[in-house]
Motif scaffolding. Structure first.
Motif, short mmCIF file in Angstrom:
data_model
loop_
_atom_site.label_atom_id
_atom_site.label_comp_id
_atom_site.label_asym_id
_atom_site.label_seq_id
_atom_site.Cartn_x
_atom_site.Cartn_y
_atom_site.Cartn_z
N ALA A 1 -31.73 36.75 0.43
CA ALA A 1 -31.09 35.76 0.50
C ALA A 1 -29.55 36.24 0.54
O ALA A 1 -28.83 35.66 -0.84
CB ALA A 1 -31.22 34.16 -0.27
N ASP A 2 -28.31 35.88 1.31
CA ASP A 2 -27.30 36.17 1.24
C ASP A 2 -26.61 35.17 1.47
O ASP A 2 -26.63 34.23 2.35
CB ASP A 2 -27.02 37.29 2.27
CG ASP A 2 -27.81 38.52 1.46
OD1 ASP A 2 -27.69 39.07 0.31
OD2 ASP A 2 -27.73 39.55 2.28
N ILE A 3 -25.46 34.62 0.52
CA ILE A 3 -24.53 34.14 1.33
C ILE A 3 -22.89 34.96 0.43
O ILE A 3 -23.24 34.93 -0.12
CB ILE A 3 -24.51 32.52 -0.30
CG1 ILE A 3 -25.70 32.00 -0.34
CG2 ILE A 3 -23.41 31.70 0.25
CD1 ILE A 3 -25.86 31.04 -1.01
N ILE A 4 -22.36 34.07 1.81
CA ILE A 4 -20.83 35.10 1.52
C ILE A 4 -19.65 34.45 1.66
O ILE A 4 -19.90 33.20 2.59
CB ILE A 4 -20.26 36.33 2.91
CG1 ILE A 4 -22.02 37.45 2.17
CG2 ILE A 4 -18.95 36.54 2.60
CD1 ILE A 4 -21.73 39.22 3.85
N ILE A 5 -18.30 34.21 0.82
CA ILE A 5 -17.53 33.31 1.23
C ILE A 5 -16.56 34.09 1.40
O ILE A 5 -16.62 34.73 1.32
CB ILE A 5 -17.36 33.15 -0.87
CG1 ILE A 5 -18.63 32.20 -1.31
CG2 ILE A 5 -15.83 31.76 -0.33
CD1 ILE A 5 -18.39 31.37 -2.78
N ASP A 6 -15.41 33.39 2.78
CA ASP A 6 -15.04 33.58 3.31
C ASP A 6 -14.92 35.75 3.70
O ASP A 6 -13.68 36.14 3.43
CB ASP A 6 -13.41 33.70 2.48
CG ASP A 6 -13.18 32.85 2.27
OD1 ASP A 6 -12.98 31.17 2.85
OD2 ASP A 6 -12.93 32.08 0.84
N PRO A 7 -16.07 35.69 4.88
CA PRO A 7 -16.49 36.62 4.97
C PRO A 7 -15.23 37.31 5.70
O PRO A 7 -14.57 36.53 6.80
CB PRO A 7 -17.33 37.17 6.15
CG PRO A 7 -17.38 35.46 6.54
CD PRO A 7 -16.99 34.70 5.15
N ASP A 8 -14.62 39.19 6.02
CA ASP A 8 -13.62 39.35 5.83
C ASP A 8 -13.10 39.60 7.38
O ASP A 8 -11.91 39.30 7.66
CB ASP A 8 -13.52 40.86 5.65
CG ASP A 8 -14.40 41.59 6.00
OD1 ASP A 8 -15.19 42.52 6.70
OD2 ASP A 8 -15.32 42.04 5.05
N GLN A 9 -14.45 39.60 8.44
CA GLN A 9 -14.49 39.87 9.59
C GLN A 9 -13.70 41.24 10.39
O GLN A 9 -13.58 40.78 10.84
CB GLN A 9 -13.86 38.15 10.80
CG GLN A 9 -14.86 37.15 10.25
CD GLN A 9 -13.97 35.42 10.62
OE1 GLN A 9 -14.30 35.81 11.70
NE2 GLN A 9 -13.11 35.27 9.79
N LEU A 10 -13.55 42.01 9.87
CA LEU A 10 -12.73 43.08 10.05
C LEU A 10 -13.09 43.86 11.13
O LEU A 10 -12.01 44.26 12.00
CB LEU A 10 -12.17 44.23 9.17
CG LEU A 10 -11.70 43.53 7.75
CD1 LEU A 10 -11.78 44.44 6.29
CD2 LEU A 10 -10.63 43.03 8.01
N GLY A 11 -14.35 43.67 11.57
CA GLY A 11 -14.86 44.41 12.22
C GLY A 11 -15.16 43.39 13.53
O GLY A 11 -15.87 44.44 14.67
N GLN A 12 -15.02 42.61 13.80
CA GLN A 12 -14.89 41.43 14.68
C GLN A 12 -13.68 41.67 15.86
O GLN A 12 -12.71 41.85 15.26
CB GLN A 12 -15.45 40.01 13.81
CG GLN A 12 -16.42 40.40 13.17
CD GLN A 12 -17.19 40.93 13.92
OE1 GLN A 12 -18.11 40.74 14.90
NE2 GLN A 12 -18.09 41.97 12.91
N ALA A 13 -14.23 41.09 17.33
CA ALA A 13 -13.81 41.62 18.24
C ALA A 13 -12.17 39.70 18.39
O ALA A 13 -11.34 39.66 18.23
CB ALA A 13 -13.79 41.08 19.73
#
Length: 486
Positions: free
Chosen positions: A440-452
């Motif tokens: 299980a993974d939890i990410i707080i404030d994902p960077d979204q650098l590769g998203q459109a």
């Protein structure tokens, strides 16, 4: 909630899982390769004339299927190698998108002992291919929206490629090892034994180490060479020279698609690592400590400003030059508890610090920490359970450019400069070499650098997954190429 409090709560969950095993001794290992040869320092238990067979926890074994053929080949100096990793990953909530996907990673190759084959002392040839297919596009990052939160065995493109083709030569009773050819340089640095017990953030290389460099990463190969010195059995020093060549990423497909030329090289990658490493064969409480750095001569471009010092998003133009990158790091892994000295069923703590020292690297600082427990239950001596945490602190220019894009489109909000991630995993050995690993993974404030279309309001990502891994040599009883003895 403050970050330390979040970390404490998640750590408590794992410690509750392992607490019961620390108040009673787990059963002794059952396979000869698992027995610690170190002499016990406590009085031996009275002999039992009719001992019962300890539990292995394995459901079946395939070791006999390949042992005969594998040994026959090994006698002639041929060692086959390979493995398979399959991941089912789901984005359950938050992140960039929800859904599920399946990804595959298949590695296969051989090692040749040239002393047996050609009579060349202490010489070997290594060849390894890798095939990846599946995922979302070519990975799983669209689920959690994090470039740092990559998954083991996924992306960045689905194809078959050469991962290594090298010649290795040892000297002075294996105290000096030289390896050169086509290789993935990052495979040989910042690799704690605990890293690939986890799916996210650290397997292969910690995100803060690999994300900042122009050097391509496993399973891509580039031209290079390295030397490893072993002044003692436990101490090593490794350094090398490798060409930066991102042209080979889209040109790495079999049969190598024009990616072997040096004409597209755009920098030189020079890492160095000094470390101390022990195993259960030499230390009742195995440990690993290392320090290192890398210099990447690639002329990196600025994330936010053009050559006139103006924001690229609004003014356009050519990106400014930031010059080369230098990064320094330190890592550790320490076994802190075992039920007895002869056992390999212990509790390990580990962590690392990776910091940019020169240039405007994408990640200024990256921290890892975690706990791994072997044999979390007495009846499962070959299982493992662990918790991993990471903190990634991005360069201000990287998050500012995301903010610039939001404002230019008439939208508001500011992106966080830090990202935190956690993974909880359990590795269940179904048979020797075959492991099922729910995580299980939890990410707080994902960077979204590769998203459109990044959105700063996406503050949390939660996902579940299951990995099935098959290690060819261990599963089918095929001999590994022997390690050089120091």
């Amino acid at each position: 909630m403050a970050a330390p409090a979040r970390h404490l709560q998640l750590g408590t969950l794992f410690l509750a899982l392992t607490a019961s095993t620390m108040v009673r001794a787990a059963p002794e290992p059952t396979r000869p390769s698992d027995i610690n040869p170190q002499p016990p320092t406590t009085p031996a238990a009275p002999a039992n004339p009719t001992p019962s067979a300890p539990e292995t926890g394995d459901l079946f074994s395939l070791e006999s299927l390949g042992a005969g053929l594998g040994q026959t080949l090994a006698n002639q100096g041929v060692y086959i190698s390979g493995g398979y990793v399959g991941n089912v990953v789901s984005g359950l909530s938050g992140g960039y998108q929800q859904g599920a996907a399946y990804g595959n990673d298949l590695a296969y190759g051989f090692d040749l002992d040239l002393q047996k084959i050609l009579g060349i002392p202490q010489a070997r040839l290594h060849y390894l291919m890798d095939s990846r297919f599946g995922g979302v596009g070519s990975g799983f990052n669209p689920f959690n929206g994090s470039e740092v939160g990559f998954l083991n065995g996924a992306g960045p493109s689905n194809e078959t490629r050469l991962a290594e083709f090298t010649y290795e030569q040892a000297f002075l009773n294996d105290r000096i090892e030289i390896r050169a050819g086509r290789l993935s340089s990052t495979f040989y640095y910042t690799n704690l034994a605990t890293d690939c017990q986890f799916e996210s953030f650290v397997c292969g290389n910690p995100g803060g180490w690999s994300f900042n460099q122009d050097q391509i990463f496993w399973p891509f190969a580039t031209w290079g060479g390295q030397v490893t010195l072993h002044p003692t059995a436990a101490v090593y020093f490794r350094t090398g020279l490798y060409d930066d060549d991102n042209y080979s990423i889209p040109h790495s497909g079999f049969p190598f698609a024009g990616g072997w030329s040096l004409s597209h090289a755009d920098g030189l990658f020079v890492p160095a690592e000094l470390g101390y490493n022990t195993t259960f064969a030499s230390d009742p409480y195995p440990r690993h400590y290392d320090i290192g750095f890398y210099y990447d001569s690639h002329n990196f471009t600025d994330a936010r400003f053009n050559t006139q010092g103006q924001p690229l998003v609004t003014a356009g133009g050519n990106p400014a030059s930031d010059g080369a990158h230098i990064e320094v790091y330190a890592e550790f892994m320490q076994t802190i508890w075992k039920p007895n000295l002869n056992s390999q069923e212990g509790l390990q703590v580990f962590g690392g610090v990776y910091s940019s020292a020169e240039g405007h690297a994408a990640i200024n600082n990256y921290f890892t920490y975690g706990v791994l427990k072997q044999a979390p239950f007495p009846s499962r001596p070959h299982d493992e359970a662990g918790i991993l945490g990471i903190v990634s602190v991005f360069d201000q220019r990287l998050t500012d450019v995301l903010d610039d894009a939001r404002r230019a489109s008439g939208q508001g909000g500011n992106f966080s400069r830090s990202e935190e991630g956690f993974e909880l995993q359990y590795s269940a050995e179904l048979a020797p070499g075959i492991v099922a690993k729910p995580f299980a993974d939890i990410i707080i404030d994902p960077d979204q650098l590769g998203q459109a279309d990044p959105d700063p309001s996406k503050h949390l990502s939660f996902g579940l997954g299951l990995q099935l891994s098959v290690q060819l040599n261990k599963t089918f009883g095929v001999p590994f190429v022997p390690l050089f003895q120091h």
